[in-house]
Structure formats: C-alpha cells, structure tokens
Design an enzyme around this catalytic site. Structure first.
Site, PDB file in Angstrom:
ATOM      1  N   GLU A  36       0.329  -1.034  -0.236  1.00  0.00           N
ATOM      2  CA  GLU A  36       0.388   0.400  -0.045  1.00  0.00           C
ATOM      3  C   GLU A  36       1.097   0.898  -0.558  1.00  0.00           C
ATOM      4  O   GLU A  36       0.263   2.728  -0.679  1.00  0.00           O
ATOM      5  CB  GLU A  36      -0.735  -0.466   1.004  1.00  0.00           C
ATOM      6  CG  GLU A  36      -1.813   1.452   1.220  1.00  0.00           C
ATOM      7  CD  GLU A  36      -2.520   1.075   2.423  1.00  0.00           C
ATOM      8  OE1 GLU A  36      -3.934   2.311   2.522  1.00  0.00           O
ATOM      9  OE2 GLU A  36      -2.726   0.394   3.141  1.00  0.00           O
ATOM     10  N   LYS A 106      17.906  -7.097  -0.540  1.00  0.00           N
ATOM     11  CA  LYS A 106      17.642  -6.006   0.540  1.00  0.00           C
ATOM     12  C   LYS A 106      16.428  -6.344   1.697  1.00  0.00           C
ATOM     13  O   LYS A 106      15.653  -6.769   1.947  1.00  0.00           O
ATOM     14  CB  LYS A 106      16.879  -5.183  -0.185  1.00  0.00           C
ATOM     15  CG  LYS A 106      15.636  -3.895   0.602  1.00  0.00           C
ATOM     16  CD  LYS A 106      14.862  -3.152  -0.449  1.00  0.00           C
ATOM     17  CE  LYS A 106      14.566  -2.035   0.000  1.00  0.00           C
ATOM     18  NZ  LYS A 106      13.988  -1.551   1.428  1.00  0.00           N
TER      19      LYS A 106
END
Length: 660
Positions: A36, A106
C-alpha cells in the site's frame, strides 16, 4: 481530476505517507503494508510529475520524521539516504550500463550503524530519520553478528540490518498475549532493538547482517576499487555480511531469478534486492541527489496478486479471551504455493476493509512469504461480529484498546482459554512438557480429565484410558507422563512464563524472578510501585501483574499447581554456571538436540554466550563434522579455536548423552 482536486489529493497522500513512515521507522507498529505504501508513493510521484507541484514535507523529497524514544539521540556523521526503486528488471539491467555490480538481498529489518575504535565496539545506533538515530550500544553487545572486538586498529564504521528470523518471530509472538503480538518480524525487531533493558533484547535473538563499509582508515587502493573486496574484508573481521552475486548488465536478470527462486527459504525477511556499483571510484564520482545515492538501486518484486472469493470469516479464540478474525477464501496459487487463509487482525481492520462473505478480494504474499489481503474489491460488509464465542457459546464484547477494536469472550471458563493456556503452560519456553499440544489437550478436556492447569499433574490417574486413546499407546503415554513428572522440578521464570501473566514472556519472567530473588511469595505480595521500579517493566505492565496476582481464581490456580510443583532456586554461581565466560558458535547438523536454538538455550542456561560467527573471542566451535571444510571450520583453525562435537559440548555442560 482538476488542479485543485489534484493538490488536495497530494496533501492527503503526503500526510498518510508521513504517518506510515514514522510508524515504520520510529516505533514497533505498522499502519499500512509495504504494498500500500508503494502504491501511494507512486501515485504521489506521478501527481508531482504531472502538476509540477511538490509540497513541503513530501516523502519524495525528504527522508525524515521526528524520532520519538527515550533512548539517547545521536547525529550520524554521514546521513543515510533512501534508495530509489524499480519493479522493472529491464530498468535494473539498464542501470548498470557497462559497469560491474553487486546484487544482494534488501533485508527487511532495522538499519544499524556500528562504530569501532582500535578494535572495540564503542557505539551502535539506529538509522532513525537518516540524520539523527538512537543509541543502542548496550543492546547491540548481545546481538548475533556484532563482534565486540575485531582485529583492526583505527576508526571503523559499518552499516547493517538488524533482523529477527521468522522462526524466532513465531516463538516470541506465541509467548505474548494476542493483544501484544507483533504483526511481522520487522516490527518485532524494531521493538527489540530499542528495548531499554538489554536482557530483553538478548532473548529476542537479534542478528545483524552488515552490507556496507561506511568508513575506515585503510589506505587508498587497499580494496582494489571494489565493494566486493570490502565485504570480503569485513567477513574476515568477524562480521556476518549480506549474500550477493557479481553481475553485469547481461547477467543481472539471471541473478535476480536465482535470488527469487530461494526467497521463500530465507530464514530472515527480505523485501527485494539491491543493485550497487562495485567500483568505489565510480560510486564516489556519481555522488547522490537530495534523496537517493546515484550508485545503487532497489529492486522490488512485482507482488503476485490473485483474485478470489471470501467464503468465510473464521473467529479463532485465544487463551486471553481475544477472538481473532481469519479470512478463509477459495484457494489460489501464489509464489508456487496454495493459499487459503489470511489474518484479518482485529475488528477495526475488518470494519475498515468492509469485509463480507462473498466479497471479491485480492490476495498476495508480503515479502513473498506471509499471505495478506491487499484490497477488497466489492466491500459488501462488514459482516456482523459474533455475539457469542464460537468455542463456548458465551457472550462476547467489542472492546477498544489503544484505538484498536477487538472482540473478547467474557466467559472466564471458556474452554478455548483453557486449551490455549494448557498448551502455553506446557511449551518449551515454560514447563517444557514434550508430547503435549492443544489438540491433545482438547481430546483430554473433552474426556473430562482437564479442567485446570493443575489437572496436568493428575493425568497419571487416567493412565489406562490415555493408553487406549487414538494415537496413543503404552510408550507414548509413558513418555508424556514422564515429561510431566520431570516438569515438577522447575525454575521460577519458567513457572511465571507458564501461568500466563498478561504481557510477560520468557524475558519478562526472568526479570521478575531475578528482581525478587527467585521468591514467588515476595512477587505475589508486591505492590505496583515495587513492580514498576523494575527496569523493563513500567507502570502499565506492573498494574497488569499486580491485578493478576490479586485475582482469587489465579491465586487458587497457583496454590493448586504448587501442590505438585517444586520451584528450585538456582544453585551457587560456580555450580550453576560452569560455562560462564565462554563463547560458543554452533554450525552443521545436530544429533542429540532438536535444533540449534535448543542447544543454544542449554549453553546459555549454564552461563555461556552464543555467537553466530567465529572470531578471536570464540571459545569453542561446535560442529559434528570436525573435518568439515566449511568457512567457520576454516576460520576456527586459522584462529586456533577448538572444534568440538555436540557430545563433547554436552560433557562440558555436565550432561549425559542420554539426557536428550
């Protein structure tokens, strides 16, 4: 959308993204998913590009928020910037041009900066807002992968990611009340790294994986103009370093696929990949923008989403009385696995998403691991919240805690509470009763043998019936009863963890036991002032502990248990802690212990320290394959550190091989 509408939308996006960033970086809570956040960020960036308007405090221009914490603050000598990102593998390849690069994970944790002076760790700090972080040195001394000393003279600064594994996340969450459980490993790590009491941080098994060298006093040319050389050198100093692959523009796509194929097997959470130029001189020449370094680019996977139909909202009771909603939907294939269920978290989430049976929903896997609902397309709900408990039929009530609405069962005798409480009491971190699960508890409760925690110690009266139960027999029954019998001699912290004091897990139980000198009576009689004076407890938790011990039902439960259980005080330090001052590293497969965590716990209980990497401070490396050519074995031999087998380690602990 006209110009005024676009500006209003941009103001709304800036506000929402700022709040989300502050929750993400500065606390242990999270108010929106990564998916989101990325969608809203991309929408804001598109509006800025279209209108030419950039509002003050736009997250596309600034990385920052006010750090809110009781921890000391420090200004970073070198501010940390965010990474620009892409979801296009073609853009990732084009970024390299003719240069060599390193493609690495990451890592999805909390960024830490570690500073060493003449080989000693002198400071650890969080990223904070990129310019000002929080000092966490006391906690970092207990993190895996953070050597306290390194073979280096001079000033050294490295940057890494503090992480908590999925396995430890589940273990720790299971020890907490549902109302206090963390949403994901990153939130738990943030809360753990920033604890005021280092003992709690230690219990959480935080690991730091280093991904860059920030500053050193090595001469120019020492690293041969290569970040790969830097990482190799840091690994040699004892740091855990991030896994990477060397790539060119032609090979980056294949390397990305190799990472993606194994992301589901990663023990730690990751939320993408990072591509950085290998050349130190090229990186220095490129410099950075106001927000991003120009030598690195983050790659985030296109979240594989599937549209499906919500067929049921299942309400799952817990041992504390909370009843948690779970979405059950038509099965979908995501990231190579079949997904049928996802948490709906609480009543507030259910109502905000307007979830109703029959709705069309989009489902994805956060970090390609945890099923989540990204969007409700039809929003016919929310469906009504049940007014009776699905387990006992007792009355329910919606309560508000910290602005979150939750459903609770008001029946103090709800069987679901009992079953969850029994399972928790018998868990490895509490009374350590092997062979006892919630399913076993349910069958025995249905047979009328279990109505309280104390009834566990009366199960021997039903030995013949248990042997006839499906799935049991003489051997399995004998094993269970023997494990129950062994648990009768225990330490106070295990007992306190087991009885289910609100907000108290293994670390909190140890704090209480130590604060009251292993005396249960003194603890039960303590007032809130005495309890809140314990570092790491605080007034809110102290009030919950005080009320727990004042409730007649809890007092009766404790008295009943003490008819069977003998709480033993730890013996003298010399006898109780035979491994005090020694540091162990474990590698390879085990034979006598179920896993490394279990062996690690046995070592720590006897005073030892457990580390994840071999350094000159390591006393022993435990590896059943002593002749292995693994990296840890090689390093141990180089440093002259003894390599011992699991059985040899057990002898050092004073254990017999058949003790397991």
């Amino acid at each position: 959308m006209n110009g005024m509408d676009e500006t209003l939308r941009m103001k709304e996006l800036v506000s929402r993204l700022q709040k989300a960033a502050q929750a993400y970086y500065s606390s242990d809570t999270e108010i929106m998913t990564n998916l989101e956040y990325d969608q809203l960020y991309d929408e804001l960036k598109a509006l800025e590009d279209k209108t030419g308007v950039i509002l003050a405090d736009s997250p596309t221009q600034h990385v920052g928020y006010q750090v809110m914490s009781a921890l000391p603050k420090i200004r970073h000598a070198r501010p940390m910037k965010s990474l620009d990102k892409t979801k296009d593998i073609g853009a990732l390849a084009a970024f390299l041009k003719d240069s060599r690069g390193l493609l690495s994970w990451k890592l999805d944790g909390l960024t830490c900066v570690l500073t060493y002076q003449d080989g000693s760790l002198v400071q650890a700090a969080t990223r904070g807002n990129g310019e000002i972080g929080e000092v966490i040195t006391n906690n970092a001394r207990f993190f895996h992968g953070v050597p306290l000393r390194i073979p280096y003279t001079g000033h050294l600064v490295v940057r890494g990611e503090a992480l908590i594994s999925y396995k430890d996340f589940e273990r720790i969450n299971n020890q907490l009340d549902p109302s206090q459980q963390y949403k994901n490993p990153r939130n738990l790590c943030s809360g753990s790294v920033r604890q005021l009491d280092p003992r709690i941080a230690k219990e959480r098994n935080v690991t730091v994986i280093v991904y860059t060298l920030v500053e050193s006093e090595q001469e120019d040319g020492f690293f041969h103009d290569s970040k790969k050389e830097q990482l190799t050198w840091l690994a040699g100093l004892g740091f855990e370093t991030v896994a990477y692959k060397e790539v060119t523009q032609a090979t980056v796509a294949e390397a990305e696929k190799q990472f993606t194929d194994v992301v589901g097997k990663m023990p730690f959470p990751v939320d993408g990949l990072v591509l950085t130029l290998d050349s130190l001189s090229e990186s220095a020449a490129l410099g950075s923008t106001a927000k991003f370094p120009r030598d690195s680019l983050a790659f985030k996977w296109q979240d594989e989403q599937a549209k499906t139909t919500l067929i049921q909202i299942e309400w799952s009771p817990s041992r504390t009385g909370l009843i948690n909603p779970v979405a059950v939907f038509d099965p979908v294939e995501l990231e190579g696995t079949t997904v049928r269920r996802a948490s709906l978290h609480n009543v507030s989430y259910l109502r905000e998403m307007k979830m109703g049976v029959g709705d069309q929903i989009l489902v994805y896997k956060a970090n390609m691991i945890i099923p989540q609902i990204s969007e409700n397309l039809t929003k016919t709900g929310p469906d009504p919240v049940p007014d009776v408990c699905p387990r006992c039929g007792g009355q329910t009530q919606v309560v508000t805690r910290d602005d979150v609405q939750e459903l609770v069962c008001l029946n103090p005798s709800c069987p679901a509470k009992l079953l969850k409480a029994l399972e928790h009491f018998a868990s490895r971190q509490a009374m350590n009763i092997d062979g006892f699960s919630e399913a076993t508890a349910a069958r025995m409760a249905d047979a009328g043998w279990l109505e309280s925690l104390g009834d566990l110690y009366r199960l021997k009266d039903h030995k013949e019936q248990i042997e006839k139960m499906e799935g049991f027999g003489e051997k399995s029954c004998a094993k269970l009863l023997s494990s129950i019998e062994r648990s009768r001699h225990t330490q106070l912290f295990r007992f306190l963890n087991g009885i289910g004091i609100p907000g108290i897990g293994t670390a909190g139980a140890r704090l209480l036991a130590d604060a009251f000198d292993q005396d249960l009576d003194s603890l039960m009689q303590a007032d809130t002032e005495r309890l809140s004076a314990i570092e790491g407890i605080g007034p809110v938790l102290a009030d919950g502990i005080f009320r727990f011990f004042r409730q007649p039902d809890n007092q009766a439960m404790i008295r009943d248990l003490l008819n069977f259980i003998e709480i033993e005080k730890p013996e003298s330090a010399a006898k109780e802690l035979p491994l005090k001052g020694l540091t162990f590293v474990i590698t390879g497969s085990l034979t006598h212990f179920e896993n490394r965590d279990q062996l690690q716990s046995a070592l720590i209980e006897r005073g030892a320290k457990a580390a994840s990497s071999v350094s000159k401070n390591t006393s022993y490396l435990i590896n059943n394959d002593i002749e292995s050519t693994s990296t840890k074995n090689k390093k141990a031999r180089q440093l002259g550190i003894p390599i011992i087998s699991e059985e040899e380690a057990m002898k050092l602990m004073g254990m017999q091989v058949n003790d397991r």
